[in-house]
Design an enzyme around this catalytic site. Structure first.
Site, PDB file in Angstrom:
ATOM      1  N   GLY A   1      -0.448  31.470 -15.889  1.00 20.97           N
ATOM      2  CA  GLY A   1      -1.342  32.143 -16.851  1.00 20.97           C
ATOM      3  C   GLY A   1      -0.597  32.946 -17.910  1.00 20.97           C
TER       4      GLY A   1
ATOM      5  CE1 TYR B   1      -2.587  27.083  -2.734  1.00 22.27           C
ATOM      6  CE2 TYR B   1      -3.834  25.384  -3.838  1.00 22.27           C
ATOM      7  CZ  TYR B   1      -2.630  25.978  -3.521  1.00 22.27           C
ATOM      8  OH  TYR B   1      -1.463  25.437  -4.024  1.00 22.27           O
TER       9      TYR B   1
HETATM   10  N1  LIG Z   1       3.663  25.905  -3.721  1.00 19.77           N
HETATM   11  C1  LIG Z   1       2.797  25.102  -4.242  1.00 19.77           C
HETATM   12  O1  LIG Z   1       2.652  23.984  -3.826  1.00 19.77           O
HETATM   13  C2  LIG Z   1       1.953  25.582  -5.394  1.00 19.77           C
HETATM   14  C3  LIG Z   1       2.213  26.842  -5.964  1.00 19.77           C
HETATM   15  C4  LIG Z   1       1.474  27.216  -7.079  1.00 19.77           C
HETATM   16  C5  LIG Z   1       0.496  26.378  -7.572  1.00 19.77           C
HETATM   17  N2  LIG Z   1       0.236  25.173  -6.974  1.00 19.77           N
HETATM   18  C6  LIG Z   1      -0.803  24.257  -7.495  1.00 19.77           C
HETATM   19  O2  LIG Z   1      -0.613  24.127  -8.910  1.00 19.77           O
HETATM   20  C7  LIG Z   1      -1.817  24.523  -9.573  1.00 19.77           C
HETATM   21  C8  LIG Z   1      -1.468  25.111 -10.930  1.00 19.77           C
HETATM   22  O3  LIG Z   1      -0.689  26.277 -10.797  1.00 19.77           O
HETATM   23  P1  LIG Z   1      -1.293  27.720 -10.960  1.00 19.77           P
HETATM   24  O4  LIG Z   1      -2.794  27.631 -10.938  1.00 19.77           O
HETATM   25  O5  LIG Z   1      -0.667  28.587  -9.946  1.00 19.77           O
HETATM   26  O6  LIG Z   1      -0.738  28.181 -12.376  1.00 19.77           O
HETATM   27  P2  LIG Z   1      -1.091  27.765 -13.881  1.00 19.77           P
HETATM   28  O7  LIG Z   1      -1.813  26.482 -13.907  1.00 19.77           O
HETATM   29  O8  LIG Z   1       0.176  27.896 -14.628  1.00 19.77           O
HETATM   30  O9  LIG Z   1      -2.030  28.981 -14.349  1.00 19.77           O
HETATM   31  C9  LIG Z   1      -3.363  29.056 -13.917  1.00 19.77           C
HETATM   32  C10 LIG Z   1      -4.010  30.326 -14.405  1.00 19.77           C
HETATM   33  O10 LIG Z   1      -3.889  30.452 -15.816  1.00 19.77           O
HETATM   34  C11 LIG Z   1      -5.086  31.003 -16.382  1.00 19.77           C
HETATM   35  N3  LIG Z   1      -5.612  29.976 -17.304  1.00 19.77           N
HETATM   36  C12 LIG Z   1      -5.869  28.670 -17.048  1.00 19.77           C
HETATM   37  N4  LIG Z   1      -6.317  28.014 -18.141  1.00 19.77           N
HETATM   38  C13 LIG Z   1      -6.340  28.925 -19.128  1.00 19.77           C
HETATM   39  C14 LIG Z   1      -6.710  28.880 -20.504  1.00 19.77           C
HETATM   40  N5  LIG Z   1      -7.129  27.746 -21.076  1.00 19.77           N
HETATM   41  N6  LIG Z   1      -6.616  30.023 -21.231  1.00 19.77           N
HETATM   42  C15 LIG Z   1      -6.184  31.177 -20.678  1.00 19.77           C
HETATM   43  N7  LIG Z   1      -5.826  31.296 -19.379  1.00 19.77           N
HETATM   44  C16 LIG Z   1      -5.892  30.173 -18.613  1.00 19.77           C
HETATM   45  C17 LIG Z   1      -6.024  31.278 -15.213  1.00 19.77           C
HETATM   46  O11 LIG Z   1      -5.814  32.596 -14.689  1.00 19.77           O
HETATM   47  P3  LIG Z   1      -6.264  33.945 -15.463  1.00 19.77           P
HETATM   48  O12 LIG Z   1      -7.447  33.584 -16.326  1.00 19.77           O
HETATM   49  O13 LIG Z   1      -6.565  34.911 -14.384  1.00 19.77           O
HETATM   50  O14 LIG Z   1      -5.042  34.333 -16.245  1.00 19.77           O
HETATM   51  C18 LIG Z   1      -5.511  30.307 -14.144  1.00 19.77           C
HETATM   52  O15 LIG Z   1      -5.805  30.694 -12.852  1.00 19.77           O
HETATM   53  C19 LIG Z   1      -2.490  25.474  -8.592  1.00 19.77           C
HETATM   54  O16 LIG Z   1      -3.850  25.672  -8.859  1.00 19.77           O
HETATM   55  C20 LIG Z   1      -2.226  24.758  -7.292  1.00 19.77           C
HETATM   56  O17 LIG Z   1      -3.108  23.671  -7.143  1.00 19.77           O
HETATM   57  C21 LIG Z   1       0.971  24.760  -5.898  1.00 19.77           C
END
Ligand SMILES: NC(=O)c1ccc[n+]([C@@H]2O[C@H](COP(=O)([O-])OP(=O)(O)OC[C@H]3O[C@@H](n4cnc5c(N)ncnc54)[C@H](OP(=O)(O)O)[C@@H]3O)[C@@H](O)[C@H]2O)c1
Length: 338
Positions: free
Chosen positions: A227, A57
């Protein structure tokens, strides 16, 4: 903030965790460190004690920022989880004896998949330095193939790191149900990281019950469908250059948008905004230990942690959302292949 058991580790983790992918800066468009540090501080103040990052990351930046944030804070108050397996190091940044990783398997930032055992040890050392800690609480393999999971050799390497005191517990992050089932077959693994959200409930049928039976910690990632469940992104929205969501094809965008309309219709005016319903839905599964919503700002953290403080989704709503997913054919479209 409510806490939950983390499988058989003996740890208690906050049910809302913090996903640190976006704050690395190479996944969800441009971010400012100042905002990221404020977001981390807000999470800490609200009792979040589980932080999930990965070396890839921001090519180490997410880990460095987390290390900087934790300096001067009670390290023993939190569970630090990181991952290895995507090799972003240039030849001058790692010993020449290490294998370069697979040129065929690249992620969206061009990092190569690398699970060579010597590389995994090297990556662990680098993560320890960036995080500014003596020990990583949960060291996870970052999406290894089914074959590697079944072979089990990498878990043996992680067991070695555990014996040396560099890591405390072993985790594996997976994409598919088959991979998840293989992880759950290995009694040496303490935690599994899976995708679960309102648009993708595939892991709820076999994986959650099996993880509960085997007492494996469950980390839910992408709870907001990256998101999408914030309702900000209709299919015409254009994501910036550094945003992995640019790769989504129009068919997926259209299908996901239709699913969101159906979810809103199902919930009616009972709960707003959808972000809250989405997070509370993932928390409704007893087998889940922590939900690591990614956040970029303090405001997003406030909204996300509220899912634990002021739950508003009724068990009937949860039931309706499961039923909707099971019955509507559109939920079979636009999913990442597994
Ligand atoms: N392969 C893997 O192991 C893998 C893959 C993916 C993720 N992960 C882990 O899982 C975590 C969570 O997944 P993710 O971050 O990809 O997806 P997520 O949690 O589904 O979405 C995160 C995104 O949603 C938006 N957001 C967050 N809170 C919000 C709110 N209250 N209101 C409006 N928009 C909001 C933000 O982006 P915007 O504001 O730009 O929309 C944020 O970056 C990651 O950070 C990572 O640590 C691991």
């Amino acid at each position: 903030m409510k806490e939950r058991r983390f499988g058989k580790t003996g740890l208690r983790v906050s049910e809302m965790g913090f996903g640190c992918w976006a704050i690395g800066g190479n996944a969800y468009g441009p971010v400012r460190d100042k905002d990221s540090l404020e977001a981390l501080a807000a999470a800490w103040d609200f009792g979040v004690n589980f932080f999930d990052t990965a070396d890839t990351y921001g090519e180490g930046h997410s880990e460095e920022l987390l290390g900087k944030f934790l300096k001067g804070r009670a390290r023993d108050r939190c569970t630090l989880a990181t991952k290895c397996g995507w090799d972003f190091y240039t030849p001058s940044q790692k010993p020449a004896s290490l294998l370069p990783g697979s040129p065929e398997k690249l992620n969206h930032t061009g990092h190569r998949k690398n699970f060579d055992t010597h590389y995994v040890r090297f990556a662990c050392e680098q993560s320890l330095k960036r995080l500014g800690t003596d020990v990583i609480d949960l060291f996870q393999l970052h999406n290894p193939s089914l074959e590697l999971i079944q072979k089990g050799d990498l878990v043996s390497v992680l067991e070695g790191l555990k014996k040396e005191g560099k890591i405390r517990f072993i985790g594996i992050s997976v994409h598919t149900e088959a991979e998840a089932l293989a992880v759950l077959e290995d009694p040496r693994v303490h935690a599994i990281q899976i995708i679960l959200n309102l648009l993708d409930q595939r892991m709820t049928t076999k994986i959650l019950p099996e993880a509960e039976k085997k007492d494996i910690g469950v980390i839910v990632r992408e709870p907001l469908a990256s998101g999408l469940l914030s309702e900000k992104y209709d299919p015409s929205h254009e994501f910036p250059k550094e945003d992995h969501r640019r790769r989504w094809v129009p068919e997926k965008r259209e299908a996901d948008w239709q699913k969101i309309q159906l979810i809103q219709k199902t919930l009616g005016s009972r709960i707003l905004p959808l972000v809250r319903a989405a997070l509370e839905f993932t928390l409704s599964f007893g087998a889940v230990s922590t939900v690591i919503a990614g956040a970029k700002t303090r405001a997003q953290v406030l909204e996300n942690t509220a899912a634990s403080f002021e739950p508003a989704l009724s068990p009937e709503d949860v039931g309706r959302l499961k039923e909707l997913y099971a019955q509507e054919e559109i939920f079979r479209k636009g999913l990442n292949p597994r």
